[in-house]
Design an enzyme around this catalytic site. Structure first.
Site, PDB file in Angstrom:
ATOM      1  CG  HIS A  99      -8.463  -1.316  -4.344  1.00 27.20           C
ATOM      2  ND1 HIS A  99      -7.114  -1.093  -4.274  1.00 27.20           N
ATOM      3  CD2 HIS A  99      -8.729  -2.310  -3.448  1.00 27.20           C
ATOM      4  CE1 HIS A  99      -6.576  -1.922  -3.385  1.00 27.20           C
ATOM      5  NE2 HIS A  99      -7.533  -2.669  -2.872  1.00 27.20           N
ATOM      6  CG  ASP A 102      -7.010   2.123  -5.778  1.00 26.36           C
ATOM      7  OD1 ASP A 102      -7.220   2.518  -4.634  1.00 26.36           O
ATOM      8  OD2 ASP A 102      -6.720   0.947  -6.081  1.00 26.36           O
TER       9      ASP A 102
HETATM   10  C1  XLS Z   1      -4.158  -5.014   1.930  1.00 27.86           C
HETATM   11  C2  XLS Z   1      -4.216  -5.779   0.703  1.00 27.86           C
HETATM   12  C3  XLS Z   1      -4.820  -5.039  -0.488  1.00 27.86           C
HETATM   13  C4  XLS Z   1      -5.191  -6.021  -1.554  1.00 27.86           C
HETATM   14  C5  XLS Z   1      -6.194  -5.522  -2.524  1.00 27.86           C
HETATM   15  O1  XLS Z   1      -3.460  -5.350   2.873  1.00 27.86           O
HETATM   16  O2  XLS Z   1      -2.936  -6.240   0.410  1.00 27.86           O
HETATM   17  O3  XLS Z   1      -3.951  -4.076  -0.943  1.00 27.86           O
HETATM   18  O4  XLS Z   1      -4.066  -6.462  -2.258  1.00 27.86           O
HETATM   19  O5  XLS Z   1      -7.361  -5.126  -1.916  1.00 27.86           O
END
Ligand code: XLS
Ligand code: NI
Ligand code: NI
Length: 439
Positions: A99, A102
């Site tokens: 993201h 991140d």
């Molecule tokens: C959260 C989601 C997130 C997505 C990406 O539960 O799994 O990590 O994979 O935003």
């Protein structure tokens, strides 16, 4: 500078190895039905779980010991990139995912955040030149910041809609810059807490408007990544709009988005929705909508998204069965959207976790391929539905039968004979294949 000094490259050593820093079953170059294991599995590291998160939970502070945490701000972001590429190289993993927040800290406004991103994206691009690890997908975090308290593009506040869209605009540019093969939309805050204050129709329409705009912009800049929707039934809102594959697919069809998207299916989200992982993969596959996978597992005793690393060989076998039946994942892959447990806080645990996940899917791949080669499940299913290959069944399937003909046929029936469903036969076979694949 090295962050994992003591750890050498992880190699395949085979099932008998007692080296904890070796693959026991994942042998990247091993050919299986025309592709190498590496090509079949297309593993990815989730940047957020491995380099950014601190392992806090709703009841306790973070426990993670991360050597890069001595830095802060942009220095921390840069140290994480260094650590990440050392980790990718040592694991020889082909992909990673992130993201926006991140990889780079948010600034006090959009411009500052984008400037931070530009610095880190340039650094990542540089590192990618000397690394075999590519970007499976990127996304933006439109759920953590308080501005998203009432939703992102399904917010009641048009300013928030604009802000969220602008972050995705940047996300698409970043994806193009780094050659992302996919772009993921997980609707973190796209749902509602209570209908008592919610205009659901407007929120759904706006969500669809936003997806159309995102695709238009991707086309405008020539970013040809596969768009992926990641369904999740609950968390953080009590009702998420993209609950599961079936409801997500209905939404896409209602708003003429079915050709723009495929699904990114997460195992733990499937079980939270009351489905098995393989159900979600199967539903997507038979509609030609299976795009990619977030490879993790939930805890059977906990009702939330625990994001454990996959270790359940039965589940990985049935998942790989669906993926092989799909002819692979195309541009997608197996992203470990998984975190080490709060008690597994050492940097070494990050390696053990990924080794476990990769080995578990390697076992699943080989076992599933053998099951398919021998048509173990296929033959039983074919035989089970054989009544539709002749007589009245054939007329039903070909569209020839109507209610008159069906009644006429039913009137001739006294005792309907039924064969066994053979579930125990199948389970015994799966166990046998699981235990003999590496014997
Ligand atoms: C959260 C989601 C997130 C997505 C990406 O539960 O799994 O990590 O994979 O935003
Ligand atoms: Ni996920
Ligand atoms: Ni999740």
């Amino acid at each position: 500078m090295s962050y994992f000094n003591e750890i050498r490259n992880i190699q395949y050593e085979g099932a008998k190895s007692d080296n904890p820093y070796a693959f026991k079953f994942y042998n990247p170059s091993e050919p299986i039905n025309g592709k190498t294991m590496e090509e079949h599995l297309r593993f990815g590291v989730a940047y957020w779980h491995t380099f950014t998160e601190d392992l806090s939970d709703p009841f306790g502070v973070g426990t993670a010991i991360r050597p890069w945490d001595k830095f802060s701000g942009m220095d921390l972001a840069k140290a994480r990139v260094e650590a990440a590429f050392e980790f990718f190289d040592k694991l020889q993993i082909p992909y990673f995912c992130f993201h926006d927040v991140d990889i780079a800290p948010e600034g006090s406004n959009l411009k500052e955040s984008n400037d931070n991103l530009d610095v880190i994206v340039a650094m990542i691009k540089d590192y990618m030149k000397d690394s075999k690890t590519k970007l499976l997908w990127n996304t933006v975090n439109n759920f953590t910041h308080p501005r998203f308290v009432h939703g992102a593009v399904s917010s009641n506040n048009a300013d928030v809609f604009a802000y969220a869209a602008a972050k995705v605009k940047k996300g698409l540019e970043v994806g193009k810059e780094l050659g992302a093969e996919n772009y993921v939309f997980w609707g973190g805050r796209e749902g509602y807490e209570t209908l008592l204050n919610t205009n659901m129709k407007l929120e759904l329409d706006n969500l669809a408007r936003f997806f159309h705009m995102a695709k238009e912009y991707a086309n405008e800049i020539g970013f040809d990544a596969q768009f992926l929707i990641e369904p999740k039934p609950k968390e953080p809102t009590s009702h998420q709009y993209d609950f599961d594959v079936a409801s997500g697919y209905a939404f896409l069809q209602n708003y003429d988005l079915q050709d723009t998207f495929k699904f990114n299916i997460e195992a733990n989200h499937a079980t939270l929705a009351g489905h098995t992982f393989e159900h979600e993969l199967h539903y997507a596959r038979i509609h030609n909508m299976l795009g990619s996978v977030d490879a993790n597992q939930g805890h059977p005793l906990l009702g939330w998204d625990t994001d454990e690393f996959p270790s359940d060989l039965y589940a990985t076998t049935l998942a790989m069965y669906e993926i092989l039946k799909n002819g692979g994942l195309g541009k997608g892959g197996l992203n470990f959207d998984a975190k080490v447990r709060r008690g597994s806080f050492t940097p070494e645990d990050l390696f053990h976790a990924h080794i476990t996940g990769m080995d578990s899917f390697a076992v699943g791949l080989k076992t599933a391929q053998r099951l398919l080669d021998d048509r173990v499940i296929e033959n039983i299913i074919d035989e089970r539905y054989d009544s539709f290959n002749h007589g009245i069944g054939k007329d039903i399937v070909s569209g020839k039968a109507d209610f008159h003909q069906l009644e006429e046929h039913a009137l001739t029936l006294s005792d309907i004979t039924q064969p066994s469903g053979q579930l125990e036969v199948i389970k015994s076979k799966i166990n046998q294949y699981l235990l003999t694949t590496f014997a």
